[in-house]
Design a protein around this motif. Structure first.
Motif, PDB file in Angstrom:
ATOM      1  N   ILE A  38       0.871  -1.175   0.000  1.00 45.63           N
ATOM      2  CA  ILE A  38       0.000   0.000   0.000  1.00 45.63           C
ATOM      3  C   ILE A  38       0.914   1.233   0.000  1.00 45.63           C
ATOM      4  O   ILE A  38       1.872   1.286   0.757  1.00 45.63           O
ATOM      5  CB  ILE A  38      -0.858   0.039   1.288  1.00 45.63           C
ATOM      6  CG1 ILE A  38      -1.670  -1.231   1.461  1.00 45.63           C
ATOM      7  CG2 ILE A  38      -1.733   1.289   1.343  1.00 45.63           C
ATOM      8  CD1 ILE A  38      -2.812  -1.400   0.531  1.00 45.63           C
ATOM      9  N   GLY A  39       0.604   2.184  -0.843  1.00 37.77           N
ATOM     10  CA  GLY A  39       1.460   3.367  -0.928  1.00 37.77           C
ATOM     11  C   GLY A  39       2.462   3.264  -2.070  1.00 37.77           C
ATOM     12  O   GLY A  39       3.171   4.221  -2.361  1.00 37.77           O
ATOM     13  N   SER A  40       2.542   2.099  -2.716  1.00 34.83           N
ATOM     14  CA  SER A  40       3.430   1.996  -3.879  1.00 34.83           C
ATOM     15  C   SER A  40       2.777   2.686  -5.078  1.00 34.83           C
ATOM     16  O   SER A  40       1.574   2.957  -5.083  1.00 34.83           O
ATOM     17  CB  SER A  40       3.682   0.526  -4.223  1.00 34.83           C
ATOM     18  OG  SER A  40       4.493  -0.058  -3.245  1.00 34.83           O
ATOM     19  N   LEU A  55      -1.465   5.903  -7.077  1.00 38.54           N
ATOM     20  CA  LEU A  55      -0.971   5.456  -5.779  1.00 38.54           C
ATOM     21  C   LEU A  55      -1.880   4.333  -5.278  1.00 38.54           C
ATOM     22  O   LEU A  55      -3.098   4.500  -5.217  1.00 38.54           O
ATOM     23  CB  LEU A  55      -1.053   6.655  -4.833  1.00 38.54           C
ATOM     24  CG  LEU A  55      -0.484   6.570  -3.448  1.00 38.54           C
ATOM     25  CD1 LEU A  55       1.018   6.409  -3.522  1.00 38.54           C
ATOM     26  CD2 LEU A  55      -0.828   7.851  -2.692  1.00 38.54           C
ATOM     27  N   VAL A  56      -1.284   3.205  -4.893  1.00 35.98           N
ATOM     28  CA  VAL A  56      -2.096   2.074  -4.425  1.00 35.98           C
ATOM     29  C   VAL A  56      -2.663   2.394  -3.053  1.00 35.98           C
ATOM     30  O   VAL A  56      -1.932   2.728  -2.125  1.00 35.98           O
ATOM     31  CB  VAL A  56      -1.254   0.784  -4.341  1.00 35.98           C
ATOM     32  CG1 VAL A  56      -2.092  -0.360  -3.789  1.00 35.98           C
ATOM     33  CG2 VAL A  56      -0.694   0.434  -5.712  1.00 35.98           C
ATOM     34  N   GLN A  57      -4.007   2.300  -2.966  1.00 37.16           N
ATOM     35  CA  GLN A  57      -4.637   2.688  -1.700  1.00 37.16           C
ATOM     36  C   GLN A  57      -5.225   1.525  -0.933  1.00 37.16           C
ATOM     37  O   GLN A  57      -5.313   1.571   0.277  1.00 37.16           O
ATOM     38  CB  GLN A  57      -5.734   3.703  -1.978  1.00 37.16           C
ATOM     39  CG  GLN A  57      -5.138   4.999  -2.498  1.00 37.16           C
ATOM     40  CD  GLN A  57      -6.027   6.152  -2.197  1.00 37.16           C
ATOM     41  OE1 GLN A  57      -7.199   6.070  -2.527  1.00 37.16           O
ATOM     42  NE2 GLN A  57      -5.497   7.182  -1.576  1.00 37.16           N
ATOM     43  N   ILE A 109       4.523  -1.627 -12.105  1.00 34.41           N
ATOM     44  CA  ILE A 109       4.917  -0.963 -10.871  1.00 34.41           C
ATOM     45  C   ILE A 109       5.942   0.098 -11.251  1.00 34.41           C
ATOM     46  O   ILE A 109       6.884  -0.183 -11.995  1.00 34.41           O
ATOM     47  CB  ILE A 109       5.506  -1.986  -9.880  1.00 34.41           C
ATOM     48  CG1 ILE A 109       4.397  -2.988  -9.512  1.00 34.41           C
ATOM     49  CG2 ILE A 109       6.051  -1.305  -8.645  1.00 34.41           C
ATOM     50  CD1 ILE A 109       4.884  -4.217  -8.816  1.00 34.41           C
ATOM     51  N   ALA A 110       5.724   1.323 -10.764  1.00 36.17           N
ATOM     52  CA  ALA A 110       6.623   2.417 -11.153  1.00 36.17           C
ATOM     53  C   ALA A 110       8.049   2.097 -10.715  1.00 36.17           C
ATOM     54  O   ALA A 110       8.280   1.700  -9.566  1.00 36.17           O
ATOM     55  CB  ALA A 110       6.156   3.721 -10.515  1.00 36.17           C
TER      56      ALA A 110
END
Ligand SMILES: Nc1ncnc2c1ncn2[C@@H]1O[C@H](COP(=O)(O)OP(=O)(O)OP(=O)(O)O)[C@@H](O)[C@H]1O
Ligand SMILES: [Mg+2]
Length: 404
Positions: A38-40, A55-57, A109-110
């Motif tokens: 989470i947050g990635s 942003l992954v929430q 994924i960034a």
């Protein structure tokens, strides 16, 4: 990411503030991003190579068996991600919204390069960096130092969340020389003055200058008019205007007395005056009796018959004894304009002067017998903002935890 990615994920929703992605093959999707959490950050692109950064929430496991038949052998999960910006045609990160062709066809994924683009976009010489990205420790979060320090900053968070730690970290970074300064061998010109309400910062700055209740020099005569009046005048007393006018007058006159070389000192000038003498002056006004016989012109009259033309010459150095009130023609004398007016004011001055808790302010002693006077002003200022000449950190911590 393989070219055919339809087996790996499926985009479920694209909305202005939500992109939902079902990840069918977690292992493939994560590849070597073992710290995906989470947050990635995700990069979501369409055919024309426009990319949104999101942003992954949240994360949830999807039920993979419906009606008893296994739809897939692997469990899939759903990511909710919030778009935060996009990559422009040069691959530079920009905040804000950007349209994307529907449906987007690639999610990844960034990588570090993208994250660096998001957080390290500040010009090199303005970079001020005091944090790393929690999800990726190797990504430094830089802010524009000029903008950061020229505005007010608030560090907010619930109790125990690390606010004090963050403040210490910001200040530690603030006083350490930049790479450029180190290279040129010059000092960092910052000087930080830290008001430490709970006495918690000393350990974070072992080489700081430390001021506390025992060594802080802050004489009362540095207070401005408002501060003095707030301390000594009770504004709800009905004669407070008289208290203010006479206090103001005696402070200015006493500043003149002790600083004869200063032309027209004002109430607010940072010049020495003696609080004790001002107290004596007010006491004399409170006891004053004036002579009313023919030639006396209502001048204050002492018990030895002396008539006073200039109160300042008599009222600062000692409490005087006045003649007694009289109605007889030869010795006619009546109360001065403030006689009895300042009973409470005089008592308040006394109790403040004798209050040990205020001793650091009202009775600062230079030596056992001398006081700090106007000529010590530069030394007093230096304790707060002076440079250390012994290689210490350029930060002064004023520990206020023992002040009441
Ligand atoms: N970045 C961090 N990583 C790990 N631990 C931390 C971090 N920052 C602070 N802590 C720890 O968390 C605890 C609380 O930190 P801190 O005192 O800074 O919180 P606070 O928000 O100032 O709390 P309070 O509201 O009580 O003042 C401390 O024990 C500190 O060591
Ligand atoms: Mg704290």
């Amino acid at each position: 990411m393989p070219s055919d990615t339809t087996e790996i994920f499926r985009i479920l929703t694209v909305a202005p503030n939500l992109i939902q992605i079902e990840v069918l093959d977690a292992d493939q999707f994560k590849q070597d991003a073992s710290d995906f959490t989470i947050g990635s950050y995700l990069k979501i692109s369409d055919d024309s190579n426009t990319s949104i950064i999101a942003l992954v929430q949240s994360f949830k496991i999807k039920e993979t068996t419906i009606g008893g038949t296994a739809a897939t052998t692997k469990p899939s999960f759903i990511l909710d991600a919030q778009p935060i910006g996009f990559l422009d045609e040069n691959g530079k990160f920009k905040r804000g919204g950007q349209q994307i062709a529907i449906p987007p066809n690639n999610v990844s994924i960034a990588d570090d390069a993208i994250l660096k683009g998001i957080y390290e976009s500040v010009e090199e010489e303005k970079k001020f960096c005091f944090a790393n990205l929690a999800q990726k420790q190797n990504i430094e979060i830089a802010v524009d130092g000029d903008k950061f320090f020229s505005k007010h900053i608030a560090v907010v968070g619930s109790t125990g969340s690390g606010k004090s730690g963050t403040v210490a970290r910001i200040l530690q970074e603030g006083i350490s020389p930049s790479a450029d300064q180190t290279q040129r061998g010059v000092l960092n010109n910052t000087h930080i003055l830290l008001f430490d309400l709970h006495g918690e910062y000393k350990t974070a700055f072992p080489k700081s200058k430390k001021l506390d209740v025992n060594n802080l020099v802050l004489p009362y005569w540095l207070m401005n008019s408002e501060e003095l009046e707030e301390m000594f005048i009770e504004s709800n007393e009905n004669n407070s205007h008289n208290q203010i006018s006479q206090f103001r007058y005696s402070v200015i006159q006493n500043k003149k007395k002790h600083n004869p070389s200063v032309v027209n000192p004002s109430y607010d000038s940072p010049l020495y005056f003696s609080l004790k003498e001002v107290h004596t002056f007010i006491t004399n006004l409170n006891n004053e009796v004036v002579g009313k016989a023919d030639t006396e012109n209502a001048r204050p009259k002492l018990s030895d018959g002396t008539l006073i033309d200039d109160r300042c010459a008599y009222y600062f150095d000692q409490t005087r004894t006045f003649v007694v009130y009289s109605t007889a023609a030869a010795t006619k004398a009546s109360n001065g304009p403030f006689n009895g007016e300042f009973d409470r004011f005089v008592m308040r001055l006394e109790s403040k002067i004798n209050d040990d808790r205020l001793a650091f302010l009202l009775k600062p002693k230079k030596t056992a017998t001398t006081e700090f006077t106007t000529e010590d002003f530069p030394t007093i200022l230096k304790q707060f903002i002076g440079y250390n000449d012994d290689g210490k950190d350029n930060i002064t911590i004023i520990d206020l935890s023992e002040f009441h």
